[in-house]
Write a protein that holds these residues in place. Structure first.
Motif, short mmCIF file in Angstrom:
data_model
loop_
_atom_site.label_atom_id
_atom_site.label_comp_id
_atom_site.label_asym_id
_atom_site.label_seq_id
_atom_site.Cartn_x
_atom_site.Cartn_y
_atom_site.Cartn_z
N ASN A 141 0.54 -1.50 -0.48
CA ASN A 141 -0.21 0.13 0.25
C ASN A 141 0.19 1.40 0.30
O ASN A 141 0.60 2.26 -0.80
N LEU A 142 1.48 1.06 1.47
CA LEU A 142 2.45 2.77 0.76
C LEU A 142 3.56 2.56 -0.32
O LEU A 142 3.57 3.86 -1.25
N ALA A 143 3.85 0.87 -1.31
CA ALA A 143 4.77 2.07 -2.31
C ALA A 143 4.10 2.54 -3.30
O ALA A 143 3.78 2.73 -4.22
N ALA A 144 2.45 2.14 -3.63
CA ALA A 144 1.20 2.37 -4.15
C ALA A 144 1.08 3.89 -4.31
O ALA A 144 0.70 4.68 -4.71
N ARG A 145 1.48 4.29 -2.73
CA ARG A 145 0.86 5.23 -2.43
C ARG A 145 1.55 6.07 -2.73
O ARG A 145 1.23 8.02 -2.95
N LEU A 146 2.98 6.08 -2.51
CA LEU A 146 4.34 6.80 -2.66
C LEU A 146 4.10 6.91 -4.32
O LEU A 146 4.09 8.49 -4.74
N CYS A 147 4.27 5.86 -5.11
CA CYS A 147 4.02 6.52 -6.96
C CYS A 147 2.89 7.53 -6.90
O CYS A 147 3.06 7.92 -7.96
N GLY A 148 1.32 7.09 -6.25
CA GLY A 148 0.60 8.16 -6.66
C GLY A 148 1.26 9.13 -6.20
O GLY A 148 0.07 10.28 -7.07
N GLU A 149 2.10 9.59 -5.28
CA GLU A 149 2.38 11.32 -5.02
C GLU A 149 3.33 11.72 -5.74
O GLU A 149 3.52 12.66 -6.15
N ALA A 150 4.31 10.82 -6.38
CA ALA A 150 5.13 11.57 -7.57
C ALA A 150 4.49 12.14 -8.83
O ALA A 150 4.01 11.68 -9.30
N GLN A 151 5.78 13.16 -9.07
CA GLN A 151 5.81 13.41 -10.28
C GLN A 151 6.18 13.10 -10.94
O GLN A 151 6.99 12.02 -11.08
N HIS A 152 6.46 13.80 -12.75
CA HIS A 152 6.90 13.10 -13.40
C HIS A 152 8.32 13.22 -12.67
O HIS A 152 9.00 13.75 -12.88
N GLY A 153 9.16 12.03 -13.23
CA GLY A 153 10.87 12.30 -12.99
C GLY A 153 11.03 11.53 -11.29
O GLY A 153 12.59 11.90 -10.51
N GLN A 154 10.05 11.92 -10.40
CA GLN A 154 9.85 11.35 -9.52
C GLN A 154 10.20 10.22 -8.33
O GLN A 154 9.65 9.37 -9.28
N ILE A 155 11.14 9.00 -7.84
CA ILE A 155 11.31 8.87 -6.94
C ILE A 155 11.11 8.66 -5.71
O ILE A 155 12.11 8.84 -4.87
N LEU A 156 10.09 8.02 -4.91
CA LEU A 156 9.48 8.77 -3.89
C LEU A 156 9.70 7.50 -2.99
O LEU A 156 9.66 6.30 -3.27
N ILE A 157 10.50 7.52 -1.98
CA ILE A 157 11.11 6.13 -1.23
C ILE A 157 10.93 6.27 0.30
O ILE A 157 10.26 7.57 0.84
#
Ligand code: ADP
Length: 832
Positions: free
Chosen positions: A769-785
């Motif tokens: 869930n966390l990985a999916a939500r972080l992906c949802g928040e990421a702008q183009h070119g962002q890698i959110l960890i």
């Protein structure tokens, strides 16, 4: 209980017991009558001393008593039918007691002390003849009736009446005690008798089976001797033919075949001769032809046979002077050959040395044969002289042999009146010492060493040399033929199999199970053909190891064994072998079996490949493999493990999907998925699923990935770079799409979910869930960890904090980190 030695056990136990009891009673009655006959006159002394006034009456009664006893005794001795032991017992009691009762009448009635005689008679009868309580009872009743009747017929004084009461107590209780004791004793006797009968019956049965066994053993020895003799003739003829062939001009291949035939026929003849010798010893037909001879020259001669041309392997002591002894030279040769060949056989081929010391005194001769070989465990020292005993467990024995040699040596030495002993240290060597009596050894009668042939195992040197030959893989004609791995410790058998199988297959050879396993791992053969009894690793163990190895388990294994019969076949198949061939075998049958199995396995492989291809279209390849292998069921059912989950999807995809043609949409998706998909397997990730434009990738499950967080981040950076190229292409086509990535790490439960007919492999836990939500928040070119990932990759990448973000499914706002890029190698600073 006395054992009379009458005909004891029989079919009817009780009848026999009665017989036995009758005899027992008769014997005891003789004693009782003797006692009565002697005691009666002795009591005359009491009559004279105490009752001289009634002496004549008392003597009359004693005379009647004695005559009564004499008469009955005669009846007993004559075995008159009417006078059975019970009748004679009752008579003895009654004659004795009626006379005593009559004396009490004369001596004053109940007050007369002679009444004690009644008790004495009761007791003596019960102790000496403890049988049949009813007989005792009848005699007792008769006694009491007469004693009280006769005395009451005379007038009694008051003291007499008192005495009557007193006497009646003692008499009655004596009778009761006697009856009980006789009854108990009789029961005891019967039980003991029955126990003894069973004991005898068992011992007779044992004796009978023992006799039978001895007879069988004799027949076996006879048969052994006959059959061995019959076998010797054809074998000798075969040997002769082979020897003639050996001396003729043959091409090298035929020469080798003849050598192999010669070696193995000699070996067979040697074994048969040993068996024949043993059989002779068993049947007592072994005879020594003792003659005076020089043992030193015998030892020298045999040592020379074992010495090899290059090496100084045999060291002799005490053989320079003749040592005369009276022995059977042929048998002594066998003894020495056996000890020499063992000394070299259980030794290192290169470093093996043997020391022989011959010494003698007036009466005895000692021959010590010492080697520096493998030695014998202390607990086995006693056993090695037993027949068919070998130190190693049979299935993994390292050295050929039958276990007959030392048994035969011992028999021969013992027949000479000598002895043999062994001392050994495991790993250092053994010393066998023979002591022989010199006998009547005189130089005048000395004979030369008879040239009678003792067939020596010809193979021990050659076999060892052969068996240490390096393993060879022979790509016989044509490199695409199936590869068969042959494992057998017998060099001749290996070359025979090689010759037969190389007509159709490439062959790899191994000298034992361990080498075969190594070979199998290296060359992955199409079939393994293995002997069962081999040194180091048996065929059974090889099979087990192959089945336990994921990569090898599908290779068909065929056992080649000397054990014939259904039982051996069933055992092999149950152990998991694919087929079983018994020696001797037909070449064509062997070829056909190997061919069939290899063909069958190739078809199976094709089928699996097809299945795999089909499954792999829908599942990650690792999972497809795992499912087809069918050995990770537990794994698929569920397990908990730390994983890293990476989510990637397209920014602006929803808007684009609304306006674009479906074909264009599909083409864009394929292009993007192909580009990213190739990276997933490159970095060891498992594409768990596609969902439209989103992809979920697991690291560390189902395939273990060390540093899974780091791998995921590295892959994400490359994905971002590739997506930048894609975006540039798309922008050129006026398509506005970007890529966002989210990564999280943590524990999850993984396994197969779903229902029959539709299953999926999934991870359950907040990490997805966390990985999916972080992906949802990421702008183009962002890698959110996540913060946990940052801890793991801090030294690898530079990041910037984003947030705190409010994410669905998380109560607290979460700080995420955007990955800027890899740090330069030396840069180990903190986040920027
Ligand atoms: P075989 O040699 O045919 O097996 P033997 O009766 O000659 O039978 O020997 C019995 C066993 O005793 C051998 O199998 C071996 O285990 C052991 N043995 C005999 N001689 C030696 C030796 N010199 N060194 C080590 N072990 C020996």
């Amino acid at each position: 209980m006395a054992d009379t030695g009458t005909n004891l056990p029989g079919s009817d136990l009780s009848e026999n017991y009665e017989d036995w009891r009758r005899q027992f009673a008769t014997d005891r009655l003789v004693v009782l009558y003797y006692l009565g006959l002697v005691a009666n006159p002795v009591f005359i002394a009491a009559d004279v001393l105490l009752h001289r006034e009634y002496l004549s009456s008392l003597l009359e009664i004693r005379a009647v008593l004695e005559l009564g006893f004499l008469f009955s005794f005669l009846m007993l001795k004559q075995r008159v039918v009417l006078f059975t032991p019970n009748v004679l017992l009752a008579l003895w009691i009654l004659i004795g007691n009626l006379c005593i009762a009559q004396m009490t009448v004369i001596l004053g009635g109940f007050t007369a002390q002679y009444y004690s005689g009644l008790n004495l008679v009761f007791l003596a009868a019960a102790v000496i003849v403890p049988i049949s309580w009813p007989t005792h009872l009848a005699a007792q009743l008769g006694t009491l009736l007469y004693y009280f009747g006769a005395n009451f017929l005379h007038p009694q004084t008051p003291a007499g009446l008192d005495a009557a009461i007193e006497n009646s107590f003692f008499l009655v209780w004596t009778c009761v005690a006697v009856l009980f004791s006789v009854n108990l004793y009789e029961r005891l006797q019967r039980a003991e008798f029955q126990a003894r009968v069973s004991e005898r019956r068992i011992s007779r049965q044992l004796e009978a089976s023992n006799r039978k066994l001895l007879e069988l053993d004799r027949l076996k020895s006879e048969f052994f001797a006959n059959i061995s003799h019959e076998l010797r003739t054809p074998l000798t003829l075969s040997l002769g033919a082979l020897k003639t062939l050996q001396n003729s001009s043959l091409n090298p291949e035929c020469g080798q075949l003849v050598q192999s035939g010669l070696r193995n026929t000699s070996r067979l003849l040697f074994l048969i001769n040993e068996l024949l010798d043993l059989a002779k010893f068993d049947s007592g037909r072994a005879e020594l032809r003792k003659r005076c001879m020089d043992l030193a020259s015998l030892v020298r001669g045999i040592a020379a046979d074992f010495e090899s041309s290059q090496k100084n392997r045999v060291h002799l002591e005490g053989v320079s002077e003749p040592v005369l002894a009276e022995v059977d030279s042929r048998q002594m040769k066998k003894v020495l050959y056996n000890l020499f060949s063992n000394a070299f056989k259980f030794n290192d081929l290169e470093k093996g040395r043997v020391w022989v010391r011959l010494s003698a005194d007036e009466d005895r001769i000692n021959i010590a044969i010492e080697d520096n070989g493998i030695g014998i465990p202390r607990d086995q020292l006693e056993r090695i002289f037993d027949r068919f005993t070998q130190v190693e467990a049979s299935a993994t024995r390292r050295y050929e042999g039958s276990g007959i040699g030392l048994a035969l040596v011992k028999e021969i030495v013992t027949l000479h009146g000598g002895s043999i002993s062994v001392e050994s240290t495991l790993g250092s060597g053994s010393t066998f010492t023979i002591t022989l009596p010199r006998g009547r050894a005189s130089p005048d009668e000395m004979i030369g060493i008879e040239d009678e042939e003792v067939i020596v195992l010809p193979s021990f040197r050659e076999t060892q040399q052969e068996s240490t030959r390096p393993i060879t893989t022979l790509p016989t004609s044509g490199g695409d033929q199936p590869l068969v791995l042959v494992a057998d410790d017998n060099a001749d058998m290996r070359s025979y199999l090689e010759r037969v199988l190389s007509r159709e297959f490439r062959i790899a050879l191994a000298v034992d199970g361990a080498e075969a396993l190594e070979q199998a791992r290296a060359s992955h053969p199409d079939l393994i053909l293995t002997d069962v009894m081999m040194p180091r690793m048996s065929g059974d163990d090889l099979l087990k190891a192959v089945r336990e190895d994921r990569k090898l388990r599908s290779i068909p294994v065929v056992f080649l064994t000397a054990r014939a019969g259904t039982e051996a076949r069933v055992e092999s198949l149950e152990a998991g072998a694919d087929d079983y061939v018994a020696k001797p075998f037909d070449e064509n049958e062997l070829l056909a079996r190997v061919r069939n199995l290899i063909g069958q396995r190739a078809q199976e492989r094709e089928l699996v490949q097809l299945q795999k291809e089909k499954i792999a279209r829908f599942l990650p390849p690792h999972l497809a493999d795992m499912i087809l292998a069918g050995d990770r069921d537990d794994f698929l059912k569920g397990h908990r493990v730390e994983i890293t989950v990476l989510f990637i999807d397209l920014r602006g995809f929803t808007a684009f999907a609304e306006s674009a043609e479906p074909e264009v949409l599909m083409a864009i998706l394929r292009e993007y998925q192909a580009e990213m998909g190739s990276l997933i397997s490159e970095y060891g990730g498992t594409l768990e699923r596609f969902a439209g434009d989103a992809m979920m990738v697991f690291f560390n499950d189902p395939v273990p990935v060390p540093d899974h967080a780091e791998q995921a981040v590295r892959m994400a950076i490359v994905m971002r770079d590739r997506s930048a190229d894609l975006r540039a292409k798309w922008t050129a086509r006026a398509i506005n799409l970007g890529v966002g990535i989210g990564i999280a790490t943590g524990y999850a439960s993984l396994g197969v979910i779903g229902f029959e007919g539709r299953k999926d492999y999934a991870a359950i836990g907040p990490v997805t869930n966390l990985a999916a939500r972080l992906c949802g928040e990421a702008q183009h070119g962002q890698i959110l960890i996540s913060g946990r990932i940052l801890e793991l990759v801090e030294s690898l990448v530079s990041t910037e904090a984003v947030g705190p973000l409010t994410l669905k499914g998380f109560q607290q706002p979460v700080v995420a980190y955007n990955v800027n890029g890899l740090r330069p190698l030396k840069d180990c600073g903190s986040t920027t």
